[in-house]
Design a protein around this motif. Sequence first.
Motif, mmCIF file in Angstrom:
data_model
loop_
_atom_site.group_PDB
_atom_site.id
_atom_site.type_symbol
_atom_site.label_atom_id
_atom_site.label_comp_id
_atom_site.label_asym_id
_atom_site.label_seq_id
_atom_site.Cartn_x
_atom_site.Cartn_y
_atom_site.Cartn_z
ATOM 1 N N ILE A 25 -34.562 1.744 -19.008
ATOM 2 C CA ILE A 25 -33.675 0.593 -18.987
ATOM 3 C C ILE A 25 -34.484 -0.620 -18.551
ATOM 4 O O ILE A 25 -35.327 -0.515 -17.672
ATOM 5 C CB ILE A 25 -32.521 0.838 -17.991
ATOM 6 N N ASN A 26 -34.220 -1.727 -19.203
ATOM 7 C CA ASN A 26 -34.933 -2.943 -18.836
ATOM 8 C C ASN A 26 -33.946 -3.930 -18.237
ATOM 9 O O ASN A 26 -33.155 -4.542 -18.932
ATOM 10 C CB ASN A 26 -35.618 -3.525 -20.077
ATOM 11 N N VAL A 27 -34.000 -4.074 -16.934
ATOM 12 C CA VAL A 27 -33.048 -4.926 -16.232
ATOM 13 C C VAL A 27 -33.773 -6.173 -15.749
ATOM 14 O O VAL A 27 -34.679 -6.071 -14.927
ATOM 15 C CB VAL A 27 -32.433 -4.173 -15.029
ATOM 16 N N SER A 28 -33.375 -7.274 -16.275
ATOM 17 C CA SER A 28 -34.014 -8.554 -15.916
ATOM 18 C C SER A 28 -35.532 -8.448 -15.987
ATOM 19 O O SER A 28 -36.239 -8.910 -15.093
ATOM 20 C CB SER A 28 -33.617 -8.981 -14.494
ATOM 21 N N GLY A 29 -36.009 -7.817 -17.026
ATOM 22 C CA GLY A 29 -37.452 -7.716 -17.191
ATOM 23 C C GLY A 29 -38.096 -6.606 -16.376
ATOM 24 O O GLY A 29 -39.290 -6.360 -16.498
ATOM 25 N N ARG A 84 -19.080 4.689 -2.715
ATOM 26 C CA ARG A 84 -19.669 3.958 -3.836
ATOM 27 C C ARG A 84 -20.703 2.953 -3.314
ATOM 28 O O ARG A 84 -21.826 2.887 -3.794
ATOM 29 C CB ARG A 84 -18.567 3.228 -4.616
ATOM 30 N N LYS A 85 -20.283 2.226 -2.275
ATOM 31 C CA LYS A 85 -21.183 1.224 -1.707
ATOM 32 C C LYS A 85 -22.423 1.877 -1.109
ATOM 33 O O LYS A 85 -23.537 1.378 -1.239
ATOM 34 C CB LYS A 85 -20.457 0.423 -0.619
ATOM 35 N N SER A 86 -22.202 2.992 -0.475
ATOM 36 C CA SER A 86 -23.318 3.652 0.191
ATOM 37 C C SER A 86 -24.310 4.223 -0.841
ATOM 38 O O SER A 86 -25.532 4.216 -0.626
ATOM 39 C CB SER A 86 -22.750 4.695 1.153
ATOM 40 N N LEU A 87 -23.798 4.650 -2.000
ATOM 41 C CA LEU A 87 -24.694 5.122 -3.070
ATOM 42 C C LEU A 87 -25.553 3.970 -3.606
ATOM 43 O O LEU A 87 -26.761 4.114 -3.802
ATOM 44 C CB LEU A 87 -23.871 5.732 -4.214
ATOM 45 N N ILE A 88 -24.887 2.840 -3.815
ATOM 46 C CA ILE A 88 -25.614 1.680 -4.337
ATOM 47 C C ILE A 88 -26.676 1.225 -3.338
ATOM 48 O O ILE A 88 -27.812 0.926 -3.705
ATOM 49 C CB ILE A 88 -24.630 0.537 -4.700
ATOM 50 N N LEU A 89 -26.305 1.264 -2.074
ATOM 51 C CA LEU A 89 -27.246 0.871 -1.028
ATOM 52 C C LEU A 89 -28.473 1.788 -1.024
ATOM 53 O O LEU A 89 -29.611 1.338 -0.834
ATOM 54 C CB LEU A 89 -26.539 0.909 0.331
ATOM 55 N N THR A 90 -28.237 3.065 -1.241
ATOM 56 C CA THR A 90 -29.348 4.025 -1.285
ATOM 57 C C THR A 90 -30.347 3.645 -2.375
ATOM 58 O O THR A 90 -31.556 3.674 -2.166
ATOM 59 C CB THR A 90 -28.811 5.452 -1.561
ATOM 60 N N VAL A 91 -29.824 3.273 -3.552
ATOM 61 C CA VAL A 91 -30.720 2.891 -4.649
ATOM 62 C C VAL A 91 -31.458 1.595 -4.314
ATOM 63 O O VAL A 91 -32.661 1.479 -4.526
ATOM 64 C CB VAL A 91 -29.946 2.747 -5.980
ATOM 65 N N ARG A 92 -30.710 0.642 -3.760
ATOM 66 C CA ARG A 92 -31.352 -0.629 -3.383
ATOM 67 C C ARG A 92 -32.492 -0.365 -2.413
ATOM 68 O O ARG A 92 -33.564 -0.953 -2.519
ATOM 69 C CB ARG A 92 -30.344 -1.562 -2.700
ATOM 70 N N LYS A 93 -32.239 0.530 -1.497
ATOM 71 C CA LYS A 93 -33.239 0.828 -0.480
ATOM 72 C C LYS A 93 -34.437 1.543 -1.086
ATOM 73 O O LYS A 93 -35.573 1.256 -0.740
ATOM 74 C CB LYS A 93 -32.626 1.731 0.600
ATOM 75 N N GLN A 94 -34.184 2.473 -1.955
ATOM 76 C CA GLN A 94 -35.299 3.285 -2.450
ATOM 77 C C GLN A 94 -36.101 2.625 -3.552
ATOM 78 O O GLN A 94 -37.293 2.868 -3.670
ATOM 79 C CB GLN A 94 -34.799 4.643 -2.923
ATOM 80 N N ILE A 95 -35.431 1.858 -4.396
ATOM 81 C CA ILE A 95 -36.183 1.261 -5.511
ATOM 82 C C ILE A 95 -36.254 -0.250 -5.378
ATOM 83 O O ILE A 95 -37.306 -0.844 -5.566
ATOM 84 C CB ILE A 95 -35.571 1.634 -6.877
ATOM 85 N N GLY A 96 -35.153 -0.859 -5.049
ATOM 86 C CA GLY A 96 -35.105 -2.310 -4.960
ATOM 87 C C GLY A 96 -33.765 -2.788 -5.459
ATOM 88 O O GLY A 96 -33.072 -2.056 -6.175
ATOM 89 N N ALA A 97 -33.426 -4.032 -5.092
ATOM 90 C CA ALA A 97 -32.105 -4.550 -5.446
ATOM 91 C C ALA A 97 -31.919 -4.577 -6.962
ATOM 92 O O ALA A 97 -30.826 -4.334 -7.468
ATOM 93 C CB ALA A 97 -31.927 -5.939 -4.870
#
Length: 686
Positions: free
Chosen positions: A559-563, A615-628
């Motif tokens: 997936i290409n998200v914002s480049g 749901r929020k906590s799952l999203i936070l996990t991804v933000r933390k591990q890969i980036g926002a």
Amino acid sequence: HVESMAQLPSGAGKIQRLNAVILGEALASEEDDLVLPSEEFSSQAHVSSPRQYLEMYSRSIQDPAGFWSEIGSQFYWKETWAPEVVSENLDVRKGAVKIEWFKGALTNICYNALDRNIEAGYGDKVAIYWEGNELGQDGQLTYKELLEKVCQLANYLKSVGVGKGDAVVIYLPMLMELPIAMLACARIGAVHSVVFAGFSAESLAQRIVDCKPKVVITCNAVRRGSKPIHLKDIVDNALVESTKNDVPVGLCLTYENPSAMKREATKWQDGRDVWWQDVVPTFPTECPVEWVDAEDPLFLLYTSGSTGKPKGVLHTTGGYMVYTATTFKYAFDYKPSDIYWCTADCGWITGHSYVTYGPLLNGATVIVFEGAPNYPDVGRCWDIVDKYKVTIFYTAPTLVRSLMRESSEYVTRYSRKSLRVLGSVGEPINPSAWRWFFNVVGDSRCPISDTWWQTETGGFMITPLPGAWPQKPGSATFPFFGVQPVIVDEKGNEIEGECSGYLCIKNSWPGAFRTLYGDHERYETTYFKPFAGYYFTGDGCSRDKDGYHWLTGRVDDVINVSGHRIGTAEVESALVSHPQCAEAAVVGIEHEVKGQGIYAFVTLIEGVPYSEELRKSLILTVRKQIGAFAAPDKIHWAPGLPKTRSGKIMRRILRKIASRQLDELGDTSTLADPGVVQQLISLSDC
Ligand code: 6R9
């Protein structure tokens, strides 16, 4: 194992400095966890250090002909090869792509798997332990007994006119008769095409029409879990369909599987259908071998591409034999005392190379399991491990993740102390599944061989050699001997060092497929034209600072998200590291601003309720591990995911659900459980 500096050749024989395995540094930076092999394991392993691997690897790249000739000479050849061993052209710009190994030599893979091992003293060793669907239902065959069964079927096939080069379609479940049928074809030079017995009549017909077999071999029915499946009815329908397409098949050899269905209840077409048990046992138990050229076809296996009809991947005899046997030996550190179990079905490449040919060529004892891993309960695998004292257990991440969802008591109630090597295949294994497999199943003692390869490659391409390297959970580590993986950018330029891009392979290796049956042009277009001069794998891959390879999934799943290029596997891995997430599948959806957005289907651990907070906590996990930038735009609660019978998630369907193109779901009949699709659609707005 702390090698301060090692050298890893990469690219065209170039030696790239590998700043690898500086244990202290790697751990201090906390960038990656290293899991060190134990002294005890390494000291007994075929390849016991990075240095030994590098020596062998360098030799295999610098002198492939010499390297593979030496290994090849351990097999039996009726006539040997000319000094060249390999002739190849992988560059479409220089003319037709052509790969040949051991051309001109004569051999037979069945002879090498059975007769040769019997002569070496393995006649009374168990070749196959068969475990049925029901507890207590089992059987076994020694190498001698297996050879006798193979010869009887080979003689029968000859008697009905099957000869060298003729195609035979095999549509059987995991009975001993499945490897027997494959080996019988190989013995007489016939080309088998095994169709996974979970395919629909339509898919089976399509394959029959393409390869025009003289015979179809099947059985009347099979029980998987508690469900009986009438395979013969499916074959009947497929044969009606193939006849309509001018490919009538005159003979359907049917094995009676009495525990699933009595012969009286089986629909029958006189003149075409023959019971295996009525004819095969009446034939002699010895059958002379048909010596074939190393480049004569051994089998066809259909695999799906991203578009169009299934592709008939063609493998030939000599190179495939040498390659599957050698990869099996090294990647699992195989020893004659091992008891080996691969949970794959022979309907897939893993079952060809690592249930049948690779292990039997090594004289191994193999388990063939007909049942389902969750029947009668989810402890079945470990019950089988203890029953047969399995030492090498090879499975898929999807099974690991599904078992992880359940209480680990299902695992720990069994001893599992026989286990010494674990293996994974089919998709990237996310670090949390890796850790569970390693810590819980393997009691933190057994190295995991995360083997990356494909139907097309015939055997392992990037794989750990247990005992050689420290492991990084989720990395397939380094290339196998003779394999030169390169990572290229969009333009096809090789990228060096720490990088990510498209995974290609330079030069051929003995197990490579030689063509797509009847369509060499498609072979060249699909695999050799995207990046001229290379075999293109269709996978994305990154290489870290230590030279370890990390497969990121099919590039069509990137997936290409914002480049930012994001592998669906990376996001999935982050999601499943959340303690309440059991499984996740991520697809791209169109996004007005970012180009593509991330849509995540998430299955929770049994008993955990969905909530906004989660749901929020799952999203936070991804933000933390890969980036926002990698945070999912949408979390779609999924009680189950659409999977093929071989356990691969059908992202094509998920993409359609995510983009609400519900009238374009396509064929869902090959799903293990087509019901999950409706369930997902009804949960779309939660
Ligand atoms: C053997 C097999 C091939 C595709 C391949 C890749 C994925 C297989 C993997 C893996 C990451 C591994 N794949 N093994 N990805 N790590 N250890 O599965 O063949 O059915 O042809 O699939 O499977 O995407 O391109 P096949």
